[in-house]
Design an enzyme around this catalytic site. Structure first.
Site, PDB file in Angstrom:
ATOM      1  N   SER A  89     -20.754  20.733   1.114  1.00  0.00           N
ATOM      2  CA  SER A  89     -19.731  20.576   0.082  1.00  0.00           C
ATOM      3  C   SER A  89     -19.886  21.535  -1.093  1.00  0.00           C
ATOM      4  O   SER A  89     -19.055  21.558  -1.991  1.00  0.00           O
ATOM      5  CB  SER A  89     -19.748  19.140  -0.442  1.00  0.00           C
ATOM      6  OG  SER A  89     -20.992  18.842  -1.065  1.00  0.00           O
ATOM      7  N   LYS A  90     -20.944  22.361  -1.093  1.00  0.00           N
ATOM      8  CA  LYS A  90     -21.167  23.288  -2.198  1.00  0.00           C
ATOM      9  C   LYS A  90     -20.145  24.425  -2.139  1.00  0.00           C
ATOM     10  O   LYS A  90     -19.509  24.656  -1.110  1.00  0.00           O
ATOM     11  CB  LYS A  90     -22.589  23.851  -2.159  1.00  0.00           C
ATOM     12  CG  LYS A  90     -23.689  22.807  -2.179  1.00  0.00           C
ATOM     13  CD  LYS A  90     -23.668  21.932  -3.414  1.00  0.00           C
ATOM     14  CE  LYS A  90     -24.858  20.988  -3.435  1.00  0.00           C
ATOM     15  NZ  LYS A  90     -24.798  20.003  -4.528  1.00  0.00           N
ATOM     16  N   PRO A  91     -20.005  25.183  -3.245  1.00  0.00           N
ATOM     17  CA  PRO A  91     -19.046  26.300  -3.225  1.00  0.00           C
ATOM     18  C   PRO A  91     -19.247  27.237  -2.039  1.00  0.00           C
ATOM     19  O   PRO A  91     -18.287  27.689  -1.417  1.00  0.00           O
ATOM     20  CB  PRO A  91     -19.315  26.996  -4.559  1.00  0.00           C
ATOM     21  CG  PRO A  91     -19.733  25.891  -5.470  1.00  0.00           C
ATOM     22  CD  PRO A  91     -20.567  24.980  -4.609  1.00  0.00           C
TER      23      PRO A  91
END
Length: 363
Positions: free
Chosen positions: A183-185
């Site tokens: 879910s991180k950039p």
């Protein structure tokens, strides 16, 4: 509606990702294969740091950074009380003491004005958490650290892709770490992390520590850990990196639409002069936050509270921590912050529904 919809990105690059995975299957070098070295080179090139050392996850990245500095029992590390447990648990795992300070309520970053009063003769490092995708005030923090000869480690788990006066996150301090959680950039399809530094000695030590402390096979120089990035995850990240700058712009467009709809209704994210926000999360400050969360849920809209418990109130941290000064801003944050759905590919119709539902709750 998904809180973070990864499927739309996957549809865009699925064929290239599948091809990259097939390449790994064909060459069979599943651990520390050629994709890992290529990724480390490209990530260092992206940030401007001289070295990138990949590892198994973002928590291990923080742990390896602290281990490379030799931090252990009797040492103190200053950090924000408003973060995920990873930031402080790595300090505790090494037997050191986390010293928690307050945040700036406009940015949710560590309050640089609270740091100097927390420094003691045992302080060995400061970990500013670049929360939600915005960098901390590194000019002020690095100045304090230089005065007291303390190392700064940026916890950039949520801020990879943000900038601070034209420099990328992960190249703003002596050491930086990030996470490639999905879910991180910039996320992979499993766990992954990396450490960044321009210190040759630190980089070499981290490379040794991530592989059981061995300088060459079966020759252990240090007590290390096993934290290596899989070749398949590196292959996936390389394909995602190809479109990452485009996705940063898309994230900012989504955030700007949120801002234009919600300004004056709730507190919208503040981006200080000289910085860009990558919006790992789009986080508002909301009155009657819990009622708004329930209202959104009733209308099929997911939202999340990052984070409902301050680190100095976590039971597990009690033997390994102390606080410095009042933490009133952090106490206010945990009852007001709410993160709304965010991704580069958030559909306009979904975003309109989110904003109308928030507006209708208050108006």
């Amino acid at each position: 509606m998904e809180f973070i919809d990864l499927s739309l990105q996957q549809q865009k690059i699925r064929d290239s990702i599948q091809g990259a995975i097939n390449d790994v299957l064909n060459h069979g070098k599943y651990i520390m294969g050629p994709e890992v070295q290529e990724l480390e080179f490209k990530l260092a090139e992206f940030t401007g740091a001289q070295h990138c050392v990949s590892c198994g996850n973002g928590t291990d990245a923080l742990l390896l950074a602290l281990m490379a500095l030799g931090i252990g029992p009797g040492d103190e590390v200053i950090t924000s009380t408003f973060s995920f447990i990873s930031t402080s648990e790595v300090i505790a795992l090494l037997g050191a003491t986390a010293v928690f300070v307050d945040i700036d309520l406009r940015t949710y970053q560590i309050d640089h004005k609270a740091i100097e009063g927390a420094i003691s003769n045992r302080t060995k490092a400061i970990i500013p958490v670049s929360l939600y995708g915005l960098c901390s005030n590194f000019q002020a923090i690095n100045k304090i650290a230089a005065k007291y000869k303390i190392v700064v480690i940026e916890d950039a788990a949520q801020s990879f892709g943000a900038t601070y006066f034209n420099r990328w996150s992960c190249n703003l301090s002596h050491i930086a770490t990030t996470s490639f959680f999905p879910s991180k950039p910039l996320g992979c399809y499993g766990d992954g992390g990396a450490i960044f530094t321009s210190d040759n000695e630190i980089a070499e030590k981290i490379k040794i520590l991530r592989t059981h402390g061995q300088s060459k096979r079966y020759f252990q120089r240090e007590i290390g850990i096993n934290s290596r990035l899989d070749s398949i995850q590196a292959a996936i990240l390389l394909k995602k990196l190809d479109i990452f700058k485009e996705e940063i712009e898309l994230r900012q467009e989504v955030a700007n639409r949120y801002n234009s709809y919600l300004e004056g209704i709730v507190g919208i994210p503040h981006t200080p002069f000289g910085q860009t926000h990558v919006f790992g999360q789009y986080t508002i400050a909301a009155e009657r936050r819990d009622l708004l969360l329930s209202h959104l849920k009733e209308h099929g809209i997911p939202s999340m509270v990052y984070y409902p418990i301050l680190l100095h109130n976590q039971v597990a941290m009690e033997p390994f921590m102390k606080t410095s000064g009042e933490l009133k801003n952090a106490e206010q944050a945990i009852i007001s912050v709410l993160s709304l759905p965010m991704s580069p590919y958030l559909r306009t119709k979904d975003q309109n529904l989110i904003c109308e539902t928030v507006r209708n709750f208050y108006l």
